[in-house]
Design a protein around this motif. Structure first.
Motif, PDB file in Angstrom:
ATOM      1  N   PRO A 102       8.890  14.397   1.563  1.00 24.11           N
ATOM      2  CA  PRO A 102       7.855  15.020   0.732  1.00 24.11           C
ATOM      3  C   PRO A 102       8.398  15.453  -0.625  1.00 24.11           C
ATOM      4  CG  PRO A 102       7.747  15.836   2.976  1.00 24.11           C
ATOM      5  CD  PRO A 102       9.018  15.050   2.861  1.00 24.11           C
ATOM      6  N   ALA A 103       7.530  15.434  -1.599  1.00 30.11           N
ATOM      7  CA  ALA A 103       7.906  15.799  -2.967  1.00 30.11           C
ATOM      8  C   ALA A 103       8.481  17.197  -3.007  1.00 30.11           C
ATOM      9  CB  ALA A 103       6.690  15.699  -3.878  1.00 30.11           C
ATOM     10  N   GLY A 104       9.580  17.344  -3.723  1.00 32.29           N
ATOM     11  CA  GLY A 104      10.177  18.648  -3.937  1.00 32.29           C
ATOM     12  C   GLY A 104      10.954  19.192  -2.768  1.00 32.29           C
ATOM     13  N   ILE A 105      10.992  18.469  -1.671  1.00 29.93           N
ATOM     14  CA  ILE A 105      11.736  18.927  -0.488  1.00 29.93           C
ATOM     15  C   ILE A 105      12.809  17.889  -0.229  1.00 29.93           C
ATOM     16  CG2 ILE A 105      11.594  19.572   1.935  1.00 29.93           C
ATOM     17  CD1 ILE A 105       8.601  20.098   1.469  1.00 29.93           C
TER      18      ILE A 105
ATOM     19  N   SER B 244       1.942   6.492  -6.956  1.00 29.45           N
ATOM     20  CA  SER B 244       0.863   7.359  -7.447  1.00 29.45           C
ATOM     21  C   SER B 244       1.219   8.824  -7.296  1.00 29.45           C
ATOM     22  CB  SER B 244      -0.454   7.056  -6.730  1.00 29.45           C
ATOM     23  OG  SER B 244      -0.468   7.586  -5.429  1.00 29.45           O
ATOM     24  N   ALA B 245       2.132   9.135  -6.384  1.00 30.87           N
ATOM     25  CA  ALA B 245       2.588  10.512  -6.204  1.00 30.87           C
ATOM     26  C   ALA B 245       3.781  10.823  -7.102  1.00 30.87           C
ATOM     27  CB  ALA B 245       2.965  10.758  -4.742  1.00 30.87           C
ATOM     28  N   GLY B 246       4.166   9.863  -7.930  1.00 27.31           N
ATOM     29  CA  GLY B 246       5.312  10.071  -8.809  1.00 27.31           C
ATOM     30  C   GLY B 246       6.633   9.785  -8.129  1.00 27.31           C
ATOM     31  N   GLY B 247       6.568   9.137  -6.973  1.00 27.10           N
ATOM     32  CA  GLY B 247       7.783   8.826  -6.237  1.00 27.10           C
ATOM     33  C   GLY B 247       8.080   7.348  -6.255  1.00 27.10           C
ATOM     34  N   ARG B 248       8.730   6.916  -5.232  1.00 27.67           N
ATOM     35  CA  ARG B 248       9.073   5.505  -5.123  1.00 27.67           C
ATOM     36  C   ARG B 248       9.244   5.168  -3.650  1.00 27.67           C
ATOM     37  NH1 ARG B 248      15.372   5.305  -5.417  1.00 27.67           N
ATOM     38  NH2 ARG B 248      15.811   7.501  -5.285  1.00 27.67           N
TER      39      ARG B 248
ATOM     40  N   ILE C  52       0.763  10.431   1.534  1.00 28.22           N
ATOM     41  CA  ILE C  52       1.860  10.194   0.578  1.00 28.22           C
ATOM     42  C   ILE C  52       1.357  10.374  -0.850  1.00 28.22           C
ATOM     43  CG2 ILE C  52       3.358   8.396  -0.384  1.00 28.22           C
ATOM     44  CD1 ILE C  52       3.605   7.309   2.523  1.00 28.22           C
ATOM     45  N   ALA C  53       0.186   9.840  -1.140  1.00 29.09           N
ATOM     46  CA  ALA C  53      -0.361   9.949  -2.497  1.00 29.09           C
ATOM     47  C   ALA C  53      -0.606  11.400  -2.883  1.00 29.09           C
ATOM     48  CB  ALA C  53      -1.652   9.137  -2.612  1.00 29.09           C
ATOM     49  N   ALA C  54      -0.784  12.264  -1.876  1.00 31.13           N
ATOM     50  CA  ALA C  54      -0.980  13.694  -2.120  1.00 31.13           C
ATOM     51  C   ALA C  54       0.346  14.444  -2.014  1.00 31.13           C
ATOM     52  CB  ALA C  54      -2.000  14.254  -1.135  1.00 31.13           C
ATOM     53  N   ASP C  55       1.447  13.763  -2.203  1.00 31.59           N
ATOM     54  CA  ASP C  55       2.801  14.313  -2.195  1.00 31.59           C
ATOM     55  C   ASP C  55       3.352  14.626  -0.810  1.00 31.59           C
ATOM     56  OD1 ASP C  55       2.934  14.096  -4.920  1.00 31.59           O
ATOM     57  OD2 ASP C  55       2.565  16.222  -5.306  1.00 31.59           O
ATOM     58  N   ALA C  56       2.579  14.407   0.233  1.00 34.43           N
ATOM     59  CA  ALA C  56       3.039  14.636   1.610  1.00 34.43           C
ATOM     60  C   ALA C  56       3.502  16.070   1.841  1.00 34.43           C
ATOM     61  CB  ALA C  56       4.136  13.635   1.986  1.00 34.43           C
ATOM     62  N   VAL C  57       2.917  17.004   1.118  1.00 37.59           N
ATOM     63  CA  VAL C  57       3.319  18.397   1.291  1.00 37.59           C
ATOM     64  C   VAL C  57       2.298  19.189   2.118  1.00 37.59           C
ATOM     65  CG1 VAL C  57       4.785  18.506  -0.750  1.00 37.59           C
ATOM     66  CG2 VAL C  57       2.350  19.007  -0.955  1.00 37.59           C
ATOM     67  N   THR C  58       1.105  18.664   2.253  1.00 40.63           N
ATOM     68  CA  THR C  58       0.122  19.320   3.107  1.00 40.63           C
ATOM     69  C   THR C  58       0.375  18.864   4.545  1.00 40.63           C
ATOM     70  OG1 THR C  58      -1.402  17.485   2.762  1.00 40.63           O
ATOM     71  CG2 THR C  58      -1.610  19.373   1.268  1.00 40.63           C
ATOM     72  N   PRO C  59      -0.213  19.556   5.516  1.00 41.35           N
ATOM     73  CA  PRO C  59      -0.042  19.060   6.898  1.00 41.35           C
ATOM     74  C   PRO C  59      -0.487  17.603   7.013  1.00 41.35           C
ATOM     75  CG  PRO C  59      -1.021  21.243   6.894  1.00 41.35           C
ATOM     76  CD  PRO C  59      -0.981  20.798   5.458  1.00 41.35           C
ATOM     77  N   ALA C  60       0.253  16.848   7.786  1.00 38.88           N
ATOM     78  CA  ALA C  60      -0.063  15.428   7.948  1.00 38.88           C
ATOM     79  C   ALA C  60      -1.414  15.248   8.623  1.00 38.88           C
ATOM     80  CB  ALA C  60       1.030  14.756   8.772  1.00 38.88           C
ATOM     81  N   PRO C  61      -2.173  14.248   8.210  1.00 39.85           N
ATOM     82  CA  PRO C  61      -3.439  13.948   8.877  1.00 39.85           C
ATOM     83  C   PRO C  61      -3.201  13.595  10.348  1.00 39.85           C
ATOM     84  CG  PRO C  61      -3.109  12.542   6.951  1.00 39.85           C
ATOM     85  CD  PRO C  61      -1.869  13.345   7.123  1.00 39.85           C
ATOM     86  N   ALA C  62      -4.269  13.659  11.123  1.00 38.89           N
ATOM     87  CA  ALA C  62      -4.154  13.534  12.577  1.00 38.89           C
ATOM     88  C   ALA C  62      -3.433  12.269  13.035  1.00 38.89           C
ATOM     89  CB  ALA C  62      -5.536  13.615  13.209  1.00 38.89           C
ATOM     90  N   ALA C  63      -3.813  11.137  12.493  1.00 40.74           N
ATOM     91  CA  ALA C  63      -3.194   9.887  12.957  1.00 40.74           C
ATOM     92  C   ALA C  63      -1.715   9.848  12.620  1.00 40.74           C
ATOM     93  CB  ALA C  63      -3.914   8.687  12.340  1.00 40.74           C
TER      94      ALA C  63
ATOM     95  N   ARG D 162       0.837  -1.214   0.000  1.00 40.65           N
ATOM     96  CA  ARG D 162       0.000   0.000   0.000  1.00 40.65           C
ATOM     97  C   ARG D 162       0.863   1.252   0.000  1.00 40.65           C
ATOM     98  NH1 ARG D 162      -4.502   0.426   4.073  1.00 40.65           N
ATOM     99  NH2 ARG D 162      -4.922   2.172   2.699  1.00 40.65           N
ATOM    100  N   ILE D 163       1.916   1.257   0.790  1.00 38.09           N
ATOM    101  CA  ILE D 163       2.798   2.428   0.830  1.00 38.09           C
ATOM    102  C   ILE D 163       3.513   2.589  -0.503  1.00 38.09           C
ATOM    103  CG2 ILE D 163       4.908   3.344   1.886  1.00 38.09           C
ATOM    104  CD1 ILE D 163       3.817   2.247   4.572  1.00 38.09           C
ATOM    105  N   ASP D 164       3.944   1.501  -1.082  1.00 34.78           N
ATOM    106  CA  ASP D 164       4.597   1.582  -2.391  1.00 34.78           C
ATOM    107  C   ASP D 164       3.631   2.136  -3.435  1.00 34.78           C
ATOM    108  OD1 ASP D 164       6.918   0.941  -4.154  1.00 34.78           O
ATOM    109  OD2 ASP D 164       5.390  -0.326  -5.113  1.00 34.78           O
TER     110      ASP D 164
END
Ligand code: FES
Length: 116
Positions: A55-58, A31-35, A81-92, A24-26
């Protein structure tokens, strides 16, 4: 994602489907263009399962997330992660972010956003 002496093991975390979590993490990273990479112990066994997100670009900031063991954290981590991990992390996810206090070995960058 760490898969060393504690993370990813049935010995420490019986009943957890570690292979499914890795898949799932992969998929989220791709899907975010990463690996994603599976690496050996990153020295935070007390926090296993550990996932390190870049995060993408950082290129220098890495987010260490521990306790990646249950559906809630895996769901939110994968969405983030799928959203590039650039927004604030979700609560959990935010609740399980920790500081390692040192730079991990070069192979320990578990997830690398390459979309930049
Ligand atoms: S096995 Fe993952 S931090 Fe040690």
């Amino acid at each position: 994602m760490c898969d060393g002496c504690c993370c990813g093991t049935d010995r420490k975390h019986p009943g957890v489907d570690h292979a499914a979590i890795r898949e799932r993490i992969d998929a989220a990273a791709v899907s975010a263009g990463g690996r994603s990479r599976v690496v050996g112990c990153v020295g935070a066994c007390e926090r296993s399962n550990v996932v390190i997100v870049r995060p993408a670009g950082i290129s220098t900031d890495r987010v260490w997330v521990g306790g990646v063991l249950d559906d809630e954290i895996v769901d939110q981590l994968c969405d983030w992660i799928a959203a590039d991990a650039v927004t604030p992390a979700p609560a959990a996810v935010a609740a399980r972010v920790f500081s390692n206090g040192s730079t991990p070995p070069s192979v320990s960058v578990a997830l690398s956003g390459l979309r930049s």
